[in-house]
Design an enzyme around this catalytic site. Structure first.
Site, PDB file in Angstrom:
ATOM      1  CB  THR A 214      -0.908   0.034   1.247  1.00  0.00           C
ATOM      2  OG1 THR A 214      -0.098   0.307   2.391  1.00  0.00           O
ATOM      3  CG2 THR A 214      -1.628  -1.277   1.442  1.00  0.00           C
ATOM      4  CB  CYS A 215       0.282   4.918   0.078  1.00  0.00           C
ATOM      5  SG  CYS A 215      -1.359   4.791  -0.547  1.00  0.00           S
TER       6      CYS A 215
ATOM      7  CB  SER B 284      -3.698   2.871   8.792  1.00  0.00           C
ATOM      8  OG  SER B 284      -4.152   1.641   8.336  1.00  0.00           O
TER       9      SER B 284
ATOM     10  N   PRO C 231     -10.417   3.421   5.766  1.00  0.00           N
ATOM     11  CG  PRO C 231     -12.103   4.303   4.419  1.00  0.00           C
ATOM     12  CD  PRO C 231     -10.896   4.679   5.215  1.00  0.00           C
TER      13      PRO C 231
ATOM     14  CD  GLN D 221      -5.014  -0.235   0.098  1.00  0.00           C
ATOM     15  OE1 GLN D 221      -4.642  -0.304   1.273  1.00  0.00           O
ATOM     16  NE2 GLN D 221      -4.781   0.821  -0.645  1.00  0.00           N
TER      17      GLN D 221
ATOM     18  N   GLY E 171       7.458  24.612  -0.781  1.00  0.00           N
ATOM     19  CA  GLY E 171       8.371  23.639  -0.199  1.00  0.00           C
ATOM     20  C   GLY E 171       7.957  22.267  -0.693  1.00  0.00           C
ATOM     21  CB  ALA E 172       9.068  20.191  -3.104  1.00  0.00           C
TER      22      ALA E 172
ATOM     23  CG  MET F 160       6.117  17.479   6.979  1.00  0.00           C
ATOM     24  SD  MET F 160       5.152  16.110   7.624  1.00  0.00           S
ATOM     25  CE  MET F 160       3.676  16.977   8.145  1.00  0.00           C
TER      26      MET F 160
END
Lengths: 459, 273
Positions: free
Chosen positions: A68-69, A127, A133, A138, A207-208, A211
């Site tokens: 998953t992510c 999680s 949910p 998944q 900003g990259a 976060m």
């Protein structure tokens, strides 16, 4: 009891039971930063193939790969003494990562802890967004893929079926799924209180970093479409824009773009105030006073707090978000606790059913052994008494039977009662009985019993 | 028979109010549904009573304050239900429920007074005028309620306060847009009502306008809302300012509805006003 059946059971007891142990290997948001996590993702449609590869690597009977992510996990039944080592090697090789230090970002759970972990993941207690949910669906899908690829079968199926049930139980019996909790999801939730439909909204990342990326991911998942990535290093802005499909803008060119943003996420480190009331007054004028939601995740902060005084501007910094999230967490900590209790109950129940399975063979083995000794001794006694008539034989038989039964009565009753105890106690006691009576069986290794059908081959 | 129906309507509105209260405290899908269903039931019962009375009277039941209050709240509930169809606004049910309750109570109180309608007032333009006016008033009242919720939600967000109830409210944007729509519809019906009223006055009295307090107030109300709508549509007023002005507008309207009737006599304050 017929002799053949008894023999079969004894045989089974003697056979080494180390068919493998349930393990969970993984890397998740708890163990690794997003930079690492994003490098070792497995596309959800490839988890079946990945499971087959992992089965090879771990020399496992069965493997399910979960992707998953926020996590990559391998759930396996393996005999390998150090599966973590093999897992780390494989990750390093297949994802081109430096092997050194990788272990720190990985985790391993075995046996009961592995099962508990699986249950917690299925209940979304593990999680990033507590109670989210999607996770159960998944897991279901990816288990089916592993099963379809023939990487997983009966043993893991029992664990996963139970995990699905636990996940469902937690969802129906607790209110854990009602609100998002993490800071990023809190920001999204707040945004939905200001804006009607995030799909029409533009998010600007100033900003990259990690976060920013996390926020982008959450807003994207909530449906936000437009994205502007502003960063001091333009290359990184371009890179992140490519990932999420946005427009990169160098930091010094931010002003002409500001009014296009409905949501501005500031996460520039060590920069101080980048934007103040003057910037936003102008932006608000250009956007005809449509509201703006500002999220300041920068340390130190990126937006002048005075900006919040402007009408139609809602400024939340890290502490505000955390406080809001905290309130939700408090509201729901009861729910999370309830969910943890359910998980614990289910782990317990699972192992109790297994321990029933551990006690019974011990009882059978004890009876069988006593019966064999008795028969052998009766046989020998009769050898010394060749003249014994039918009546004497019967008396001998009855007497030996009575001795055995009376002697075994205590231990057998105790063993049967034991089956109601906690699994660890059962394990220990059963082993003690085996040792006391020299039953020769290996110490039962709980998760081996997860391997279904195997025991019925009869040795 | 009517009394029984109205009693049932009272019960329905009470249930709706309670259910909305429960939903606000502890988000609950069943209670939300129950609340809306109870409002629908109350509205249906009210409609039946209104129909029966109007048929018996041979004209729309508008014979005085209580009847108008009843009609007004019946319309507020009706408009709310139409709005509820499109955007989920269960939070508002808690405010609409009591309005329906008061309306049913007013109808109950006025149930025994069939009014003899003067021949002069039997023109079809009069009921058109009054109905449109009450529809407009109901829309403005709902716009005011929505704006009040907007201001509350806005203040909470500014103050970074949270609460369970807050999570169940619609977004600022939704509330803002809804308030604007209600204003626009209210303004349209108010304008039409004024035109119908002028037409009727012309036919009945031979004069388009009689400068009595109520008429003047109505013109003031119309101007206030015209200004507000203009501000929203072309100047870009929105958010807090628009919400406040919407509430101010409703206060002016309330003065014209209640105050003028009580204090200043005129053709609008009589049994048919």
């Amino acid at each position: 009891m017929n002799a053949l059946g008894a023999k079969g059971r004894v045989e089974k007891l003697r056979r080494p039971r180390r068919d493998g142990e349930l393990v969970v290997l993984g890397v998740s948001h708890h163990s690794a930063p997003v930079e690492l996590r994003e490098r070792i993702t497995v596309a959800p449609e490839h988890v079946g193939a990945a499971a087959l590869r992992m089965r090879e690597t771990l020399r496992a009977r069965e493997v399910v790969v979960l992707s998953t992510c926020n996590r990559l996990e391998v759930i396996a039944i393996t005999e390998l003494a150090d599966p973590l080592e093999a897992f780390a090697n494989e990750l390093s090789r297949s994802h081109d990562l430096p092997r050194l230090g990788l272990d720190h970002h990985l985790y391993l759970h075995r046996g009961r802890a592995a099962l508990r972990h699986l249950f917690r993941v299925a209940s979304s207690l593990d999680s990033m967004v507590l109670g989210e949910p999607q996770i159960l669906g998944q897991i279901k899908k990816q288990f089916r893929q592993a099963a379809a690829a023939a990487a997983a079968a009966g043993g893991l199926k029992r664990c996963f079926d139970r995990a699905f049930r636990v996940g469902k139980r937690v969802r129906t019996e607790t209110a854990i799924g009602q609100l998002g909790v993490s800071v990023a999801s809190t920001a999204v939730e707040l945004a939905t209180r200001i804006f009607d439909d995030l799909a029409e909204k533009t998010v600007m990342l100033v900003g990259a970093g990690e976060m920013a990326e996390l926020a982008a991911r959450h807003f994207r998942r909530a449906g936000a479409h437009g994205l502007i990535v502003v960063n001091r290093s333009f290359e990184r802005a371009v890179e992140l824009s490519r990932v999420f499909g946005g427009t990169p803008v160098p930091l010094e060119r931010i002003e002409p773009y500001l009014h296009m943003a409905d949501i501005v996420v500031g996460s520039v480190g060590g920069a101080g105030w980048i934007l103040g009331p003057a910037h936003f007054t102008e932006a608000l004028r250009l956007r005809r006073r449509r509201p703006m939601f500002l999220i300041d995740l920068g340390v130190p902060r990126n937006f002048d707090p005075a900006v919040n005084e402007l009408e139609g501007v809602y400024l939340y910094d890290m502490d505000d978000l955390d406080r809001v999230a905290q309130e939700h967490r408090e509201q729901r900590s009861g729910e999370a606790r309830k969910a943890e209790v359910i998980v614990e109950e289910e782990v317990e129940r699972y192992f109790r059913q297994l321990s029933d399975g551990e006690v019974t063979p011990t009882i059978v083995a004890l009876r069988d052994k006593a019966e064999r000794i008795r028969q052998a001794e009766v046989e020998r006694a009769l050898h010394s008494l060749p003249d014994a008539d039918e009546a004497s034989r019967a008396v001998l038989d009855a007497m030996s039977n009575a001795i055995v039964n009376k002697l075994l009565h205590g231990p057998l009753v105790a063993l049967k009662e034991l089956a109601r105890e906690e699994a660890a106690v059962v394990e220990e006691a059963a082993e003690m009985v085996r040792r006391l009576f020299a039953l020769e069986g290996e110490t039962p290794l709980l998760p081996t019993a997860l391997v279904e059908g195997e025991d019925d081959e009869g040795g | 028979m009517e009394a029984l129906l109205l009693d049932l309507a009272l019960g329905a509105y009470l249930i709706a109010t309670l259910a909305a209260g429960v939903t606000l405290l502890q988000p609950n899908l069943k209670a939300t549904r129950l609340g809306v269903l109870a409002l629908v039931a109350g509205f249906m019962l009210g409609s039946v009573v209104l129909l029966v009375r109007s048929l018996r009277l041979g004209a729309l039941v508008l014979s005085g304050g209580a009847e108008q209050v009843a009609l007004f709240s019946w319309l507020v509930v009706g408009i709310y239900l139409v709005v509820q169809l499109r955007s989920r606004l269960a939070a508002l049910a808690g405010l609409v429920g009591p309005i329906g309750f008061i309306g049913a109570l007013a109808a109950l109180g006025s149930s025994e007074q069939p009014v003899d309608v003067p021949e002069l007032l039997r023109s079809p333009w009069l009921p058109v005028h009054i109905t449109l006016a009450v529809v407009g008033d109901a829309a403005f009242a709902l716009a005011g309620l929505v704006s009040a919720i907007y201001l509350w939600q806005e203040r909470q967000l500014k103050a970074r306060a949270t609460g369970k109830a807050l999570a169940r409210l619609p977004s600022l944007e939704t509330l803002d847009r809804l308030s604007f729509r209600l204003l626009a519809w209210g303004f349209l019906t108010l304008t039409l009502s004024i035109m119908a009223g002028a037409l009727w006055a012309e036919l009945a009295h031979g004069r388009m306008l009689n400068w009595e307090p109520r008429t003047i107030w109505t013109v003031v109300v119309w101007l206030v809302y015209a200004l507000l709508l203009h501000g929203r549509a072309s100047v870009g007023w929105g958010g807090r300012r628009a919400a406040r002005l919407t509430i101010v507008g409703f206060c002016v309207l309330a003065v014209s509805l209640v105050g003028v009737r009580l204090l200043a006599p005129g053709s609008h304050s009589g049994a048919y006003g």
